[in-house]
Design a protein around this motif. Structure first.
Motif, PDB file in Angstrom:
ATOM      1  N   TRP A   1      21.845  -2.718  86.488  1.00  0.00           N
ATOM      2  CA  TRP A   1      21.692  -2.990  85.056  1.00  0.00           C
ATOM      3  C   TRP A   1      22.366  -4.351  84.827  1.00  0.00           C
ATOM      4  O   TRP A   1      23.440  -4.448  84.241  1.00  0.00           O
ATOM      5  N   ASP A   2      21.716  -5.388  85.327  1.00  0.00           N
ATOM      6  CA  ASP A   2      22.385  -6.670  85.474  1.00  0.00           C
ATOM      7  C   ASP A   2      21.637  -7.850  84.879  1.00  0.00           C
ATOM      8  O   ASP A   2      22.020  -9.005  85.073  1.00  0.00           O
ATOM      9  N   GLY A   3      20.539  -7.580  84.194  1.00  0.00           N
ATOM     10  CA  GLY A   3      19.785  -8.693  83.601  1.00  0.00           C
ATOM     11  C   GLY A   3      18.696  -9.238  84.503  1.00  0.00           C
ATOM     12  O   GLY A   3      17.984 -10.158  84.108  1.00  0.00           O
ATOM     13  N   ASN A   4      18.531  -8.675  85.709  1.00  0.00           N
ATOM     14  CA  ASN A   4      17.539  -9.227  86.644  1.00  0.00           C
ATOM     15  C   ASN A   4      16.433  -8.246  87.030  1.00  0.00           C
ATOM     16  O   ASN A   4      15.742  -8.464  88.024  1.00  0.00           O
ATOM     17  N   ALA A   5      16.273  -7.172  86.292  1.00  0.00           N
ATOM     18  CA  ALA A   5      15.259  -6.172  86.666  1.00  0.00           C
ATOM     19  C   ALA A   5      13.845  -6.755  86.549  1.00  0.00           C
ATOM     20  O   ALA A   5      12.985  -6.477  87.388  1.00  0.00           O
ATOM     21  N   GLY A   6      13.601  -7.556  85.529  1.00  0.00           N
ATOM     22  CA  GLY A   6      12.271  -8.172  85.351  1.00  0.00           C
ATOM     23  C   GLY A   6      11.910  -9.046  86.543  1.00  0.00           C
ATOM     24  O   GLY A   6      10.768  -9.025  87.028  1.00  0.00           O
ATOM     25  N   GLU A   7      12.877  -9.798  87.030  1.00  0.00           N
ATOM     26  CA  GLU A   7      12.666 -10.645  88.219  1.00  0.00           C
ATOM     27  C   GLU A   7      12.279  -9.783  89.409  1.00  0.00           C
ATOM     28  O   GLU A   7      11.374 -10.120  90.169  1.00  0.00           O
ATOM     29  N   ARG A   8      12.989  -8.671  89.583  1.00  0.00           N
ATOM     30  CA  ARG A   8      12.699  -7.816  90.746  1.00  0.00           C
ATOM     31  C   ARG A   8      11.286  -7.244  90.641  1.00  0.00           C
ATOM     32  O   ARG A   8      10.553  -7.167  91.633  1.00  0.00           O
ATOM     33  N   ILE A   9      10.876  -6.873  89.425  1.00  0.00           N
ATOM     34  CA  ILE A   9       9.518  -6.336  89.245  1.00  0.00           C
ATOM     35  C   ILE A   9       8.491  -7.418  89.574  1.00  0.00           C
ATOM     36  O   ILE A   9       7.507  -7.172  90.283  1.00  0.00           O
TER      37      ILE A   9
END
Ligand code: UD1
Length: 368
Positions: A338-346
């Motif tokens: 929960w770090d602000g980078n989930a969209g990038e990973r997707i």
């Protein structure tokens, strides 16, 4: 690659925005955005698009309100020709609202791949319409992006092949992380130092006059020791006026824009809610959250975070609130990813997916 996003209701917008933003950085990806129109009031929809810096929808299906069957069916009927015309390689659906399950159903029958963002959450409460939407959407999805490890466990227990499941973290926290600095610049405008922030909209809490009255009476008691600030969902506003329920001593506001609401959450002494997403946001913000539900599809907010399940137990609400006012709060920790980078990973995972195995059959589909 053509990625088509389907959004429809308020809690979808902050989840889709970071994925759209991350995919925008990849020149090989073309995107389109379909808004089903499930939420249509400016303060439930348009203001979120502007604050989250989302592109205007390419298509608005203008489905509007209705029973669950009507809302779901209208979305399906209006979405099908859009998908046949645009032929995306994958459709991304978000969360658990009626628009989500409707889009997943249409895609599956058109053999268009579906990616479900926020997959695997389970309240195990079949009386909750969102639980039905979650189960059906996950059963149909080809790619499942989970926010926390419990989501992976739920999906595997239900027989979903592990290779379809990607633990990416919480996209909603991406939006929070990006816009928290803007929220902290919001003027306080006479906001009290200590206050409870309330939201309430679940049918089980607001559609039955006796239950709604019990909850509002309880909030009125809370307001004797702590200001209560209550941005009211349209469903709840209607019920309060239909039932003639007494809520005069509470500060009733219209639904707030994302950034202003985030500022209130960050500054609140306690949040009292029946929302799903707010349980997660308060966990990230480490603000105590008292959830007016007997269960949650987001258990990590209770085990790791600052959330406590209250149900509609008046006594428990007051005893838990008393503890908070004495400073005895759960310190809480932020769940992994929960770090602000989930969209990038997707975005990264989407760009590495193999070509759609159904592509040729999708192309040959004839509607009869
Ligand atoms: C929906 C989602 C819920 C989500 C919530 C967030 C489903 C099953 N439920 O519930 O998961 O937490 O959104 O808000 O999809 N209305 C307006 N203006 C609007 C939108 C709605 O007046 O812009 C009214 C409608 O008349 C309707 C009521 O609010 O009767 C409820 O809207 P609806 O889309 O049915 O579900 P929500 O309760 O908002």
């Amino acid at each position: 690659m053509h990625v088509l996003h389907v959004v429809g209701a308020r809690p979808n917008f902050m989840k889709a925005a970071p994925v759209i933003r991350a995919l925008n950085q990849r020149p090989q990806v073309r995107q389109s955005l379909v808004h089903t129109g499930q939420h249509y009031d400016a303060n439930m929809s348009a203001v979120f698009f502007s604050q989250l810096d989302m592109p205007a929808p390419d298509v608005n299906l203008e489905v509007g309100s209705g029973s669950h069957a009507r809302q779901t069916a209208e979305t399906m009927i209006r979405l099908e020709p859009v998908l046949l015309e645009r032929r995306p390689d994958i459709v991304l659906v978000y969360g658990d609202v009626n628009s989500t399950v409707a889009a997943a159903l249409v895609c599956s029958k058109l053999l268009i791949r579906v990616g479900h963002v926020e997959a695997g959450l389970r309240s195990f409460d079949p009386s909750m319409p969102e639980e039905i939407n979650r189960i059906v959407t996950d059963r149909l999805a080809n790619v499942l992006f989970t926010p926390s490890a419990d989501g992976d466990e739920n999906l595997q227990r239900e027989g979903v092949e592990p290779e379809k499941i990607y633990l990416v973290g919480n996209v909603m926290i991406d939006s929070l992380v990006r816009l928290l600095p803007a929220a902290m610049r919001c003027p306080k405008n006479g906001l009290p130092d200590r206050f409870a922030l309330v939201t309430l909209h679940r049918p089980s809490n607001v559609d039955d006059p006796a239950t709604l009255k019990t909850i509002l009476d309880s909030l009125l008691t809370v307001s004797e020791e702590l200001d209560v600030i209550f941005p009211v969902h349209p469903r709840t506003r209607r019920r309060i006026s239909e039932f003639g329920t007494n809520a005069v001593k509470l500060h009733l506001l219209d639904p707030l824009p994302y950034i202003e609401f985030l500022a209130l959450q960050r500054r609140a002494t306690a949040v009292i809610t029946d929302s799903g997403g707010i349980q997660e946001e308060t966990t990230y913000l480490r603000v105590p959250c008292l959830t007016l539900r007997g269960n949650t599809e987001r258990p990590v907010t209770v085990t790791a975070g600052t959330n406590t399940l209250i149900g509609t137990d008046n006594n428990k609400l007051h005893s838990e609130l008393a503890k908070i006012l004495e400073g005895k709060t759960k310190s809480g920790s932020i769940p992994p990813l929960w770090d602000g980078n989930a969209g990038e990973r997707i975005a990264e995972i989407l760009c590495q997916l193999p070509v759609n195995p159904n592509e040729s059959s999708t192309r040959n589909l004839v509607v009869v």
